[in-house]
Each structure stands twice: as C-alpha cells, then as structure tokens.
Motif scaffolding. Structure first.
Motif, short mmCIF file in Angstrom:
data_model
loop_
_atom_site.label_atom_id
_atom_site.label_comp_id
_atom_site.label_asym_id
_atom_site.label_seq_id
_atom_site.Cartn_x
_atom_site.Cartn_y
_atom_site.Cartn_z
N TYR A 13 126.73 -15.41 37.42
CA TYR A 13 126.24 -14.25 38.18
C TYR A 13 127.24 -13.64 39.15
O TYR A 13 126.99 -12.55 39.67
CB TYR A 13 124.95 -14.64 38.91
CG TYR A 13 123.81 -14.91 37.97
CD1 TYR A 13 123.11 -13.87 37.38
CD2 TYR A 13 123.46 -16.22 37.64
CE1 TYR A 13 122.07 -14.13 36.49
CE2 TYR A 13 122.42 -16.49 36.74
CZ TYR A 13 121.73 -15.43 36.17
OH TYR A 13 120.71 -15.68 35.28
N LEU A 180 120.74 -14.39 45.61
CA LEU A 180 121.50 -13.16 45.44
C LEU A 180 120.95 -12.03 46.29
O LEU A 180 121.63 -11.01 46.49
CB LEU A 180 121.51 -12.75 43.96
CG LEU A 180 122.20 -13.71 42.98
CD1 LEU A 180 122.13 -13.16 41.57
CD2 LEU A 180 123.65 -13.96 43.39
N PHE A 185 125.37 -13.31 49.93
CA PHE A 185 125.61 -12.99 48.53
C PHE A 185 125.24 -11.56 48.15
O PHE A 185 125.82 -11.00 47.23
CB PHE A 185 124.82 -13.96 47.63
CG PHE A 185 125.19 -15.40 47.83
CD1 PHE A 185 126.27 -15.95 47.17
CD2 PHE A 185 124.46 -16.22 48.68
CE1 PHE A 185 126.62 -17.28 47.35
CE2 PHE A 185 124.79 -17.55 48.88
CZ PHE A 185 125.89 -18.07 48.21
N ARG A 186 124.28 -10.98 48.84
CA ARG A 186 123.72 -9.70 48.37
C ARG A 186 124.73 -8.57 48.34
O ARG A 186 124.57 -7.61 47.57
CB ARG A 186 122.53 -9.32 49.24
CG ARG A 186 122.87 -9.08 50.71
CD ARG A 186 121.64 -8.85 51.52
NE ARG A 186 121.95 -8.72 52.95
CZ ARG A 186 121.03 -8.77 53.90
NH1 ARG A 186 119.75 -8.95 53.59
NH2 ARG A 186 121.39 -8.64 55.18
N VAL A 189 127.06 -8.74 44.76
CA VAL A 189 126.45 -8.93 43.44
C VAL A 189 126.64 -7.70 42.57
O VAL A 189 126.41 -6.57 43.01
CB VAL A 189 124.96 -9.25 43.57
CG1 VAL A 189 124.31 -9.34 42.19
CG2 VAL A 189 124.76 -10.54 44.33
#
Length: 206
Positions: A13, A180, A185-186, A189
């Motif tokens: 991912y 995510l 992390f967001r 992505v």
C-alpha cells in the motif's frame, strides 16, 4: 514496519510508489537463510530504509528480520541516528499472535485479526483503533522503538495486528488498512489499483 505482516502491508500500500533504497540495517543472517540474489524480494530477510520520491521527507523502514533481544537497543539507536527526529512523526506497525492477547472477553467472541494501538505522550492525535487494554504489553523491537520515541519526546503511534495464523494471510495484512486514514500515513497514500494482485503474490511467496 516490523515482521512479515506489517512489511507486507507497507510493500502493498505504500511502496508501490516510486522509491529509493537509502540504506540497510543489518544484524547478520543465519547460515540457513535463503534470500534471493538481489535481496529485493518482499519475502527476503532484509531491513531496508526507503524514501518515497513523491514525499522525500518520508522514510519507510521494512524490518523483515528477527533482531536478537541483546541487539534491539543498538538497532533502535542506529535507526534513529539516520533520521532527523525534529518535526517528525513515527508510525510503527507490527503483528503478534492472538494467543498473547489478554482480555476479559473470550477470544472465541473476538473477530480476528484485529488492531490495537499505543502512542507516546507527544503524539496528540488518537489511534485509529482501540488502545491496547491492560494488562497487555508490547514486547520486542516494536517496544524498543516506541520506548525510544517516548524517552526522546518523539510523537509516535504503534499499531499491533493480532492474528491467529502462523502464516502471512491477506486478512491480517488488510487489518492495517485503517491506519492509512490517520497520522502520519494519510498524507502519503496513493491508491494501488493492483493491491489485490500484489497481496496474492506476496502470500504465495510466504
């Protein structure tokens, strides 16, 4: 990311994006270790540091090796010596057997796999999953990294996937998907339209 489940998630991912390998953290490998010649397979026993080209301030560490307890402190020190911790958020992903989880609820009534989170005092956000309940503790390398962040006042959040399989399975990897949507992390992505294909190949390699 620590362990095959977490590194499989990062591989699928996040590392489908263009990235550079910055370096390698090594503790040595047993003689019976079977790696590919180039040591770039996601199933290889390696620990690489990656930098995303689209977000050069982001460094991803994939630790696919067992770090001996006596080397965890020095491993953690070495890792953070490579990183400017000022204005840094640290996200740690790891997995653990559900048999290690202690709860007043019978495990037969719990949907496995599931996530639990911990954070340092400097991380002012909230984990995207429930906090790890007492008297549960985190051990090994994830604990070493989170402790380092707590001592040095680094905002950090740890997510642990509890799984009931000794094998790497797609549901366990996908259990990390909620992270995510959270810090840190967001912001990095990018959707991977081939995620399911990547996951199937990854599980076959394991």
């Amino acid at each position: 990311a620590i362990g095959p489940v977490a590194t499989g998630f990062i591989h699928t991912y996040l590392l489908h994006q263009d990235s550079d390998i910055l370096g390698l953290l090594s503790t040595g490998l047993p003689e019976n270790t079977c790696n590919t010649f180039q040591q770039t397979s996601p199933a290889d026993n390696t620990c690489y540091l990656h930098r995303l080209k689209a977000a050069p301030s982001v460094i991803l560490c994939q630790c696919n090796v067992d770090v001996p307890p006596e080397m965890m402190f020095s491993w953690t020190q070495q890792l953070f010596s490579c990183i400017n911790i000022h204005n840094t958020y640290v996200g740690v992903l790891a997995s653990a057997p559900v048999s290690d989880f202690r709860s007043s609820v019978a495990l037969s009534d719990v949907t496995v796999p599931f996530l639990r989170g911990l954070k340092t005092n400097q991380f002012h956000g909230k984990p995207v999953c429930p906090y790890l309940e007492q008297p549960n503790t985190v051990k090994g390398l994830p604990a070493s990294v989170l402790t380092h962040c707590q001592v040095y006042r680094v905002p950090a959040v740890l997510y642990v996937c509890y799984t009931d399989s000794i094998y790497v399975e797609i549901p366990a990897i996908k259990a990390f998907l909620p992270v995510l949507k959270g810090t840190p992390f967001r912001d990095i992505v990018q959707e991977n339209p081939q995620a399911d294909v990547t996951l199937r190949k990854l599980v076959e390699l394991r």
